[in-house]
Design an enzyme around this catalytic site. Structure first.
Site, PDB file in Angstrom:
ATOM      1  N   ASP B 147      -6.009   7.205 -12.895  1.00 36.37           N
ATOM      2  CA  ASP B 147      -6.610   8.402 -12.721  1.00 36.37           C
ATOM      3  C   ASP B 147      -5.172   9.603 -11.985  1.00 36.37           C
ATOM      4  OD1 ASP B 147      -8.632   6.883 -12.538  1.00 36.37           O
ATOM      5  OD2 ASP B 147      -9.861   7.610 -11.395  1.00 36.37           O
ATOM      6  N   LYS B 229     -11.874  14.076 -14.552  1.00 39.19           N
ATOM      7  CA  LYS B 229     -12.423  13.949 -13.221  1.00 39.19           C
ATOM      8  C   LYS B 229     -12.274  15.118 -12.159  1.00 39.19           C
ATOM      9  CE  LYS B 229     -11.194  11.232  -9.261  1.00 39.19           C
ATOM     10  NZ  LYS B 229     -10.383   9.511  -9.436  1.00 39.19           N
ATOM     11  N   LYS B 265     -15.836  12.153 -14.519  1.00 39.29           N
ATOM     12  CA  LYS B 265     -16.100  11.421 -13.206  1.00 39.29           C
ATOM     13  C   LYS B 265     -16.159  12.468 -12.407  1.00 39.29           C
ATOM     14  CE  LYS B 265     -13.471   8.424  -9.911  1.00 39.29           C
ATOM     15  NZ  LYS B 265     -12.237   7.361 -10.415  1.00 39.29           N
TER      16      LYS B 265
END
Lengths: 289, 338
Positions: B147, B229, B265
């Site tokens: 991430d 995300k 996400k």
């Protein structure tokens, strides 16, 4: 001058320091003794109960951690606010079918204020009386502290609505518990007015939540709710008391159900009304040589 | 470099977003009535899409071990109370220093993926070399997913090429020795991007930059299952429904243009089971009808392409499942913390 329109109060619930209507959209018709509708109050659902318990749970660390002196002062402040709202509280009591006349209503308000002042005084005294220093064989100090249990649900009978509510609620709050009050739908107005007293007395949001609703509907959910730690109730019907007893056994709630209470007697001012909602913690401390 | 250059270009600049309509459409997704069996199915789906996250300075080896146990089996009393075994969550999400602990705790044949934040999370304000090294180490330690945070300072200053270059570099750093890639999730930190137009621009940019590396490596559609995300969780507001909707639209249009599939996400601020259901409704209504070659149903309704980044959401889902089964409201202490 045109004639003024009536500005009538909307009696709402009191959850987390706010005044919402019931999530269900339902309301209760409040009738006087002749059967005519005098007001509408919110009719709390199980989801309102759920929200109130969550708010009380969130408020518990702050309230139980605040000093006893502060809790006493806030309870006393609430008594002062009740005194200022005496006329409205008495009017709320006479409007419903529970009470008979204005003199009796005034007397009930006076008793309720006095009872609140009484338990405000207990806030910084109960731990001296109910805690202790234990004698042990060895070089130790051994103390027992009385600490609040957690979230306590206060279930009030319809008569006398205000005095029973304060008598059941004040001992729970003064020791640092947070409360969810359920006032019976038969005569809910004084409880709804009391919420305004709580809202203006420096109670942190969520410490005291007040619902008006049907006990038969809500008490079964109170009984099985795993996040309620205690129930302080009075005047429940036999069946409802049985339902409550069966439900609370599941997560072992501290439960007191009073029956046949003389609400104006000094018996209601006993510290033993505080004690059921306390946990006793015992600490050993080495004594210096 | 191998593979052919992309034959489809997205229009530049990105389409602009009607913020009022985005908010209104997002609000509509919260008004569906989902009860009983459908609710249980939705909650179980949300549980299986969780990236169970702990990103605190006080994280310890023991806390992460506990998190891994909870990830594999979210509730040890599931069979006793619910009568069935709950699914594992999709992944655990930790700081790079704790990836090794997860590898150890989850074992060699793990079903739960290990996601590591990297690239100087949460600010990204580090020299590029440090960020790339951060990524390489996390991958070498065994992270399945990285991430990364984008360089918001550069993005907001209009240095979009610099941001895209950095994303490409990080994705190249995700490549393992055997040629496979750790899946990349690009955190836009939408709370710092000010407008939905910027969110859309950043989404297009990140999707495009990640795909560039697929193109140069010759990975055919649907491509590496990379994600965009919303947030680090360290900035407020974190994930919101309008922002997620805008990002889902970017994903949908990219798929329509290229046949490639990018995951989504939302992270931060999704604390309740009810919110999770709202997000699933949104995915279903925004992307549900999209058919993708090689997939049975909608790929975004599986943990492969949709995740929730959350820590407290897990216990609220468990609480709701237990309530639906038993008719008793549950207490916080009924569920483990980590």
């Amino acid at each position: 001058m045109p004639e003024r329109l009536d500005v009538l109060k909307t009696y709402k619930l009191f959850i987390d320091g706010k005044f919402p209507r019931s999530e269900s959209g339902r309301s209760i018709e409040v009738k006087d003794r002749k059967g005519s509708v005098v007001a509408h109050a919110s009719h709390a659902s199980r989801k309102d109960l759920r929200e109130a318990v969550e708010a009380a749970r969130r408020a518990f660390p702050g309230w139980s951690g605040s000093s006893a002196l502060l809790r006493g002062q806030i309870l006393y402040r609430a008594a002062e606010m009740m005194e200022g709202k005496r006329a409205e509280l008495a009017q709320a009591l006479t409007a419903g079918r529970g009470s008979t006349g204005s003199r009796q209503a005034q007397a009930e308000v006076s008793l309720a204020v006095d009872r609140l002042v009484h338990f405000a005084g207990w806030a910084d005294k109960f731990s001296q009386v109910l805690g202790c220093h234990n004698a042990v064989a060895g070089p130790y100090y051994n103390f027992t502290f009385a600490e609040p249990t957690g979230v306590v649900c206060v279930v009030c009978p319809p008569v006398p609505p205000l005095l029973s509510l304060i008598s059941l609620l004040a001992p729970v709050l003064c020791s640092g518990n947070t409360a969810v009050v359920i006032a019976d739908a038969a005569d809910p107005l004084s409880a709804a007015v009391l919420a305004e007293v709580i809202a203006t007395s420096d109670f942190p949001a969520g410490v005291c939540n007040i619902l008006t609703g049907d006990l038969d509907e809500l008490v079964p959910f109170v009984a099985t709710h795993r996040d309620i730690d205690g129930v302080h109730a009075a005047g429940l019907s036999g069946d409802l008391a049985k339902t409550l007893r069966a439900g609370v056994a599941e997560n072992i709630k501290r439960t007191v159900v009073h029956s046949e209470v003389e609400w104006d007697s000094a018996a209601c001012e006993s510290p033993w009304w505080i004690e059921p909602f306390l946990e006793m913690k015992t600490v050993w401390h080495p004594a210096s040589a | 470099m191998t593979g052919s250059p992309p034959d489809v270009m997205l229009p530049r600049p990105s389409v602009s977003v009607d913020a009022v309509m985005a908010a209104q459409r997002a609000a509509e997704f919260t008004k569906r009535s989902i009860k009983k069996d459908a609710k249980v199915a939705g909650l179980l789906m949300a549980l299986s899409m969780l990236d169970l996250t702990t990103l605190e300075g006080k994280d310890s080896v023991e806390k992460v071990r506990g998190l891994c146990r909870k990830a594999v089996r979210p509730w040890d009393r599931d069979e006793a109370v619910l009568g069935y075994r709950l699914p594992s969550v999709a992944a655990v999400c930790v700081y790079p220093a704790l990836v090794g602990t997860c590898v150890e705790a989850l074992g060699p044949d793990r079903r739960v993926k290990i996601a590591s934040v990297a690239t100087g999370f949460p600010s990204g304000q580090f020299p590029l070399e440090v960020r790339l090294d951060d990524t390489r180490r996390a991958v070498a330690d065994g992270a399945d997913e990285i991430d990364m945070v984008i360089n918001r300072g550069a993005f907001l200053a209009g240095r979009h090429d610099e941001v895209a270059d950095e994303i490409r570099e990080v994705k190249r750093a995700c490549r393992r020795e055997d040629g496979s890639f750790a899946h990349l999730k690009v955190i836009l930190e939408t709370g710092e991007l000010e407008t939905l137009d910027q969110v859309r621009r950043a989404s297009d940019l990140a999707i495009r930059a990640m795909a560039d590396v697929d193109f140069e490596t010759g990975i055919p559609a649907p491509g590496t299952p990379d994600f965009i995300k919303t947030s680090t969780g360290k900035v407020q507001p974190a994930a919101t429904m309008p922002v997620t909707l805008v990002m889902l639209e970017a994903i949908r249009e990219w798929h329509a243009a290229t046949g490639r599939v990018v995951g989504m996400k939302p992270a931060g601020g999704i604390r309740t089971a009810k919110q999770a259901l709202h997000y699933l409704v949104m995915v279903n209504e925004a992307l549900g009808p999209v058919r993708v070659d090689g997939f049975d149903g909608c790929p975004w309704l599986t943990p492969d392409y949709f995740r929730f980044g959350a820590s407290t959401l897990c216990n609220d889902i468990l609480r709701q499942l237990a309530w639906l089964k038993s008719g008793r409201y549950q207490a916080g202490y009924d569920f483990s913390e980590a």
